[in-house]
Design a protein around this motif. Sequence first.
Motif, PDB file in Angstrom:
ATOM      1  N   THR A   1      -4.743  -1.519   8.293  1.00 38.39           N
ATOM      2  CA  THR A   1      -3.577  -0.822   7.739  1.00 38.39           C
ATOM      3  C   THR A   1      -3.278   0.454   8.514  1.00 38.39           C
ATOM      4  OG1 THR A   1      -5.000   0.254   6.089  1.00 38.39           O
ATOM      5  CG2 THR A   1      -3.887  -1.775   5.419  1.00 38.39           C
TER       6      THR A   1
ATOM      7  N   LYS B   1       1.207   4.248  -2.862  1.00 40.17           N
ATOM      8  CA  LYS B   1       1.026   5.668  -2.559  1.00 40.17           C
ATOM      9  C   LYS B   1       2.259   6.488  -2.931  1.00 40.17           C
ATOM     10  CE  LYS B   1      -2.341   6.536  -1.761  1.00 40.17           C
ATOM     11  NZ  LYS B   1      -3.501   6.440  -2.688  1.00 40.17           N
TER      12      LYS B   1
ATOM     13  N   LEU C   1      -1.802   7.587   5.956  1.00 36.98           N
ATOM     14  CA  LEU C   1      -2.091   6.187   6.285  1.00 36.98           C
ATOM     15  C   LEU C   1      -2.397   6.034   7.776  1.00 36.98           C
ATOM     16  CD1 LEU C   1       0.508   4.087   4.238  1.00 36.98           C
ATOM     17  CD2 LEU C   1      -1.975   4.001   4.052  1.00 36.98           C
TER      18      LEU C   1
ATOM     19  N   ALA D   1      -5.528   2.614   4.611  1.00 39.25           N
ATOM     20  CA  ALA D   1      -5.429   2.507   3.160  1.00 39.25           C
ATOM     21  C   ALA D   1      -6.789   2.656   2.500  1.00 39.25           C
ATOM     22  CB  ALA D   1      -4.819   1.170   2.784  1.00 39.25           C
TER      23      ALA D   1
ATOM     24  N   ASP E   1      -6.722   0.502  -2.975  1.00 40.85           N
ATOM     25  CA  ASP E   1      -5.340   0.065  -2.833  1.00 40.85           C
ATOM     26  C   ASP E   1      -5.256  -1.304  -2.165  1.00 40.85           C
ATOM     27  OD1 ASP E   1      -4.472   2.387  -4.034  1.00 40.85           O
ATOM     28  OD2 ASP E   1      -4.192   3.455  -2.139  1.00 40.85           O
TER      29      ASP E   1
ATOM     30  N   VAL F   1       0.838  -1.202   0.000  1.00 43.66           N
ATOM     31  CA  VAL F   1       0.000   0.000   0.000  1.00 43.66           C
ATOM     32  C   VAL F   1       0.873   1.254   0.000  1.00 43.66           C
ATOM     33  CG1 VAL F   1      -1.571   1.374   1.409  1.00 43.66           C
ATOM     34  CG2 VAL F   1      -2.049  -1.050   1.028  1.00 43.66           C
TER      35      VAL F   1
END
Length: 953
Positions: A930, A811, A867, A872, A876, A807
């Motif tokens: 996440t 990004k 994040l 996330a 993603d 992830v």
Amino acid sequence: MNLNRKLSVAAITFIIASGSVFAQVKKKPVVSPKSKPVPVQLLVKGDPLPIDKDVIIGKLPNGLTYYIRQNAEPKNRAELYLVNKVGSVLENEDQQGLAHFTEHMAFNGTRDFPKNQMVDYLQKSGVKFGADLNAYTSFNETVYQLPLPTDSAQTFQNGFKILANWAGYLTFDPTEIDKERGVVLEEARLRGKNAQERLQQQVFPALLNNSRYATRIPIGKEDILKNFKPETIKSFYHDWYRPDLQAVIAVGDFDPKQVELLIKQNFSSLQNPAGEKPRVKYTVPPTPGTVVKIATDPEFPYTLAEIVVKHPATITRNTTDYLNDVRVQLFNQMLNARLGELLQKATPPFLFGRSTYAPFIGEQDAFTSIAVAKPGELEGAVKAVVAETERARKFGFTLTELERAKQDALVQMGNAYREKDKTPSVNFVNEYQQHFLSGEAIPGIDYEYNFYVSNIGKITLDQMNALASKFISDQNRVVIVEAPDKEKAKLPTESTLLQWISTAGQGLTAYVDNVSSEPLMSKLPEGTKVTNEVKDDALGTTTLTLGNGVKVICKPTQFRNDQIMITGYALGGTSLASDDDFTSANLAASIISGSGISKFNQGMLDKKLAGRNITVSPYISEFTQGISGNSSPADFETALQLVYLYFTDPRKDNDIWQSNINQTKSVLANRGLDPVSVYQDTVSAVLSNYNFRAMVTKPERLDAATLDKAYAFFKSRFADASGFTFTLVGNFNVEEIKPYLEHYLGALPSTNSKETYKNLDIHPAAGSITKIVNKGVAEKSTVQMVFSGAYDYNEANNLQMDALEEVLNIKLIERLREQESGVYAPGVRASYKKIPNGRYTITIFFGCAPENVDKLINATIEEIGKLKLNGALPLDIQKFAAEEARSTQQQMKENVFWAGFLASASQNNENPDDILKHVSNLEQITPQSTKEAATKYLNEKNLIKLILMPEKK
């Protein structure tokens, strides 16, 4: 069909029996080919080679060529390629770099996939950008690769739409062009702006005879990349991306008729431009006599010489060409085997030496000799490499050398033949690509194997001995020397260099082929029996315990026809060496693996094993010691004999020890000239909290090391096999191999010492640390941001860590590459371990312009903050889950995965059955999970920033 390339991708299997020279268990498993070879006689000189009957080749009315082949490996997957006879050599003066820039724009907007929609769509289908979805631009071609699942009809069909969009429907949005300029310039910075690029600029005019190739390096010119108008790149695309210069290659698990229909539907509407430009074939004109070029650079850490003798190119189209290809392969192998033997001397004449006849560039082949010298020893290195070719020219090769080379060639070709129903689709793609680009024949593995079996025996020693004289010439020759600036005063003049080359053959004697007819083992060890057997039906494994305590995890598979992978480990490693003995211990495994076994030095052992499909070598890591290797089923017993001998009769070779010490010191001598090496040495030091065991070895530690200490440490690490666990994965029957395991592994020494590793507490220091290295003359920076800390190692946490890695990678590509246009290839690498204790590191890395370092670090911290705040995006997570599921399903059909996975699960005391739930466990990845992982593991209180900056002026 490039013979050398084709054979290098095939693993080794088919053997020529060399007699009963091994003590053997009576029954030996052999996997036979499904069909016996049909002789292919070389009846008529120059008979055209056939085209493989399993490939469909067609051409649309607009001139586009297509290749289609149904292939089951990997299952439910296909490789789709678009190949263009379009490269940088076709660029006008004001287009230099735009062939490559066009490739970039293919991922930044097409008719049916505006902006970045194509990449987003494919990532959701489990296709990873960069690893799977990719492209490259060379002098003469631009190739796009698109691996896709075939069990999703819509995704597979859209793959052909994507290829067609690349072929004729790029949009070249001016906004996207401007955004991509920075990315391409950063790629140029990442790959160039170093000693190699600066030396290339000096050398290419001489090497390529001031031809168009010398002035059309694919990356192009910086001022053009910064300032070209959209109309200029559109003009290049209009002129050269056209169907008569394009091919679609489709190989995979699909219906060929459906694929042919999809190609016709998607590509028939493409049109060639009116008044199309002729596709000129550019060449490198021959050079009368010899051209010498001596080039230096302040940051180049080696001194090397390269001798390039250019010849007209040969394309393999008929049987005469093919048989000559076989001869060239044998010649290269025999000559380089001799050069390899020189490295086994106590004082080798070079750091690296090689001579090879192979395709070159611009309609030429070349016989190229390279000698990398120790500091101040260029003359000896050049003369040593040239002398071996001269020795072959004057005295020829020996019959035993030729027979070994033939055996090895048959091993390689025989393996490709035996694995023909397991050949990966991408192997076929590469062959068809060469057929389209150069006209190289594609007769197929059945024909090639049968041709080899029928004709390799007809190759004579006289024919082989004539090749050296054919390859060596002082015409159309280029001699190059590259060295550090500081060595400039010591470098030879042009006349001196040519004198070295011309006199290298003086005083030579014929090569003596030192071989032994003695068996590896004269007596079969008695061994011990299996005392316990546990089956895991879910994984298809059987774990055997032998009487000496050795455990063997067996997983029979049908993934490859002719492969058994062998790994073995026990805990301990160099962690058990004292600080004083560490350097000796750290060299032990490489010394022993280069010294041979028993009464056979490494050169004799290599010759003894010629024609056999075996690689076995010992290793000692920080916390383990063990064996790694593989063999064919037919050579499995011999592989176990090697394992047994490395445990019981390793060889101590003082020449190999001295060679390794001398070579290492020579490499270290100029290491400080290279900015990347200086930076990496600093990274190693900081991340180990300056523990010398994790840092580059210093010369004084090499001086203190001894062969006796290294040998004693190796013996101690392999003195007790009771703690060893072996893993066998491949084509075998457990019951059939039990006798081998009992005789060889069951006979390994056992003292039941119950040794384990020692925790030396080597890991990054806690806290916020910034370390800047100022090194290098180019405007080029490298950044690593390392988060670290304690870690609870388990399946759930590992899954969350893997998701966080991907992830964050997504990004940072979006932010640092696409939005900021400040980097070419940012990356994230998460690692976690249980041994010696639970620790993790997450490393973010990228290269950039020095003036952008702070901005991009801040942008990275900002993305991490998002994040931590929100977790996330579901999109993603979907991309990660799709790619992870696809790669897991594929890996579980590969021997190499199971060999590594089963060994790792054993070391970490994990339940290996958990892998069967891995794909379903992907549902555990959520925005909340996440978010929690980012907050826990991306803690700026434990962040080390390692930055390479240019030297201060």
